[in-house]
Design an enzyme around this catalytic site. Structure first.
Site, PDB file in Angstrom:
ATOM      1  N   PHE A  13     -45.424  15.533 -14.067  1.00 23.63           N
ATOM      2  CA  PHE A  13     -45.574  16.742 -13.258  1.00 23.63           C
ATOM      3  C   PHE A  13     -45.550  16.336 -11.793  1.00 23.63           C
ATOM      4  CE2 PHE A  13     -47.770  19.996 -10.881  1.00 23.63           C
ATOM      5  CZ  PHE A  13     -47.196  21.152 -11.374  1.00 23.63           C
TER       6      PHE A  13
ATOM      7  N   ASP B 109     -45.546   8.713  -7.339  1.00 24.16           N
ATOM      8  CA  ASP B 109     -46.295   9.926  -7.031  1.00 24.16           C
ATOM      9  C   ASP B 109     -47.780   9.616  -7.147  1.00 24.16           C
ATOM     10  OD1 ASP B 109     -47.619  12.363  -7.064  1.00 24.16           O
ATOM     11  OD2 ASP B 109     -46.123  13.379  -8.303  1.00 24.16           O
TER      12      ASP B 109
ATOM     13  N   LYS C 114     -53.461  16.277  -1.926  1.00 24.22           N
ATOM     14  CA  LYS C 114     -54.765  16.597  -2.523  1.00 24.22           C
ATOM     15  C   LYS C 114     -55.939  16.086  -1.694  1.00 24.22           C
ATOM     16  CE  LYS C 114     -53.279  17.475  -7.288  1.00 24.22           C
ATOM     17  NZ  LYS C 114     -53.663  18.885  -7.371  1.00 24.22           N
TER      18      LYS C 114
END
Length: 399
Positions: free
Chosen positions: A138, A223, A252
Site C-alpha cells: 500500500f 516507502d 505520517k
C-alpha cells in the site's frame, strides 16, 4: 451539542468514502483521546501511526504557535528558514543527500516515481520502462501511488492506471527475478508492509533486491511512510538491514499531525531531477517545516528510537501472551512499535468492541489483523492497560 448531531451533519456534508465509528473526538492529551462527551480513550492507533509524540506535546505546540505569528506561507519562489533547518535535520537522520518536502505520503511516493522515470529517461532507456512493486503493498490513493499498490480491490475501479508496473511477491527474491526485464528501472516497496499485514522485509530479501538493482543499474526506492520515524526501533526501518536505498519516502509521524511528507534520495537518484521537473504550492512552507524541524529535535532530545526498542520489546512479550492464551489469535509479527496480531476470523467486532466498550482505540490491517502503532511515547503501564482492555474485548466478542 450531542455527538449524534455532529455525526448526522458529517454524513450530510462529506463524500461517503469512510466507514467511521460513532465517536466524535474533541481533544487529546499524551496517549489518550477524549470525545465530545468527555470520555477518555487509550489510543494504540496514533491516527494511523501519525502521532508519534502523542497529543498536545507542549514543545511542539509552542513552536507552531510561534511560527503562526511569524509566517505560514510564501511559496517556493523564495527561501525560508524552517524548511532549510528541517531539511538539514532530515538528511542527517537519514544519510540521504537531497530532500523535497510534500504535503502527504502519497505525494512523496509520486515524487519517487518521477525520480525513477527521470533516471531511466536520463539513461536513454526506451520510454516503456518498468517499475517492480510488491503484491499486498500500500503506497497511497493518488493514481501514481495506486498504480504501485498491489491490491486489486483498490485498483480496479480506477483502471487504467500508470502503465509499466509489474508485481512480485514480498520476501520472495525469485519472484522479483521472474518479473525483471531489460526495461526495469526501479523497485519500490515498503520496508515493513503495513496495510498488507505487518510483514517486515527479511534481511536476505532486502539485500537481494539491493544487489539486483546494483547489478542492473536500477533504483531501490523504499516507502518509510508508516514504518519510518523511529517506529521500527530505528529512525528509518531500512537502517536495521545494512542496506541503503537510492530513494525513500517519509510522512505520517514527521509532522505529528501537521500534514507534511518528503521524498529523499542519494547518489545517482539525487541528481536525476532537474529544475522544472517537479513542484508544489504548499510543500515545504514555513509552518509545516517548523513543525517537522521541532519533531526531529524532540526525537533526538528524548532518545525516542531507544525508547521504542525498549517498549517495543515489552509490547512484543505481552502480545505473545495473547497468542498462547487465545485460540483465535494465530500469529504475531512486526518490529518495534509496529506490530500485528493475526486472528482466525475478521477482527472488526474486536476492534469495535475495544473502542465502544473498552475505550481502546485500535486499527486493523486487512480483515483479520489488528495492528498496533501507538504513540512512540507510550510506557509499559500503557501497554499493560491496553492488554487488559484488549483481552476484555476478545472475551466479550467470543461469548
Amino acid at each position: 451539542m450531542e455527538k449524534q448531531h455532529y455525526i448526522d451533519r458529517a454524513e450530510q456534508t462529506f463524500y461517503k468514502v469512510y466507514n467511521r465509528f460513532p465517536v466524535v473526538f474533541d481533544h487529546g492529551k499524551g496517549v489518550c483521546l477524549y470525545d465530545t462527551d468527555g470520555q477518555e480513550y487509550l489510543d494504540f492507533g496514533a491516527g494511523i501511526a501519525v502521532m508519534g509524540l502523542g497529543y498536545s506535546c507542549e514543545e511542539l505546540k509552542e513552536t507552531m504557535k510561534e511560527q503562526v505569528d511569524k509566517l505560514c506561507h510564501t511559496s517556493n519562489l523564495f527561501y525560508n528558514v524552517p524548511s532549510v533547518e528541517a531539511g538539514e535535520k532530515l538528511l542527517k537522520a537519514s544519510g540521504m543527500e537531497k530532500v523535497f518536502f510534500t504535503n502527504s505520503g502519497a505525494e512523496a511516493i509520486e515524487g519517487l516515481l518521477k525520480i525513477a522515470k527521470r533516471y531511466a529517461f536520463n539513461k536513454g532507456m526506451a520510454p516503456d520502462y518498468e517499475i517492480i512493486a510488491m503484491k499486498h503493498s500500500f503506497h497511497g490513493r493518488t493514481l501514481g501511488a495506486l498504480s504501485v499498490t498491489g491490491n486489486d480491490h483498490y485498483q480496479e475501479p480506477f483502471a487504467p492506471l500508470v502503465p509499466g508496473i509489474r508485481f512480485a511477491t514480498f520476501n520472495d527474491l525469485e519472484s522479483v527475478k521472474a518479473v525483471w526485464s531489460e526495461k526495469t528501472c526501479a523497485v519500490m516497496m515498503e520496508t515493513i508492509q503495513g496495510e498488507g499485514g505487518i510483514y517486515p522485509a527479511t534481511k536476505e530479501f532486502l539485500t537481494g533486491v539491493r544487489n539486483l538493482c546494483d547489478e542492473h543499474d536500477a533504483l531501490l526506492l523504499l516507502d518509510e511512510i508508516q514504518c519510518g520515524m523511529g517506529r521500527s526501533g530505528y529512525m528509518f526501518a531500512w537502517q536495521g538491514y545494512d542496506v541503503i536505498p537510492d530513494g525513500m519516502s517519509v510522512a505520517k509521524a514527521l509532522g505529528n499531525g501537521v500534514p507534511v511528507g518528503a521524498f529523499l534520495a542519494q547518489g545517482k537518484a539525487a541528481s536525476a531531477i532537474v529544475p522544472g521537473d517537479h513542484g508544489t504550492t504548499y510543500g515545504g512552507n514555513p509552518f509545516v517545516c517548523a513543525a517537522a524541524s521541532k519533531v526531529l529535535d524532540i526525537f533526538e532530545e528524548k532518545k525516542l528510537v531507544e525508547h521504542v526498542r525498549e517498549i517495543g520489546e515489552y509490547l512484543w512479550n505481552r502480545l505473545d501472551e495473547l497468542v498462547l492464551q487465545y485460540d483465535c489469535v494465530k500469529e504475531h509479527r512486526g518490529k518495534g512499535l509496529i506490530q500485528g496480531l493475526e486472528f482466525a476470523g475478521a477482527v472488526a467486532p474486536v476492534v469495535s468492541n475495544a473502542l465502544l466498550e473498552q475505550k481502546l482505540v485500535l486499527i486493523s490491517a486487512g480483515s483479520n489483523i489488528i495492528r498496533f502503532v501507538p504513540p512512540l511515547v507510550i510506557e509499559k503501564t500503557d501497554v499493560d492497560e491496553m492488554i487488559k482492555r484488549l483481552k476484555a474485548a476478545i472475551e466479550q466478542v467470543g461469548k
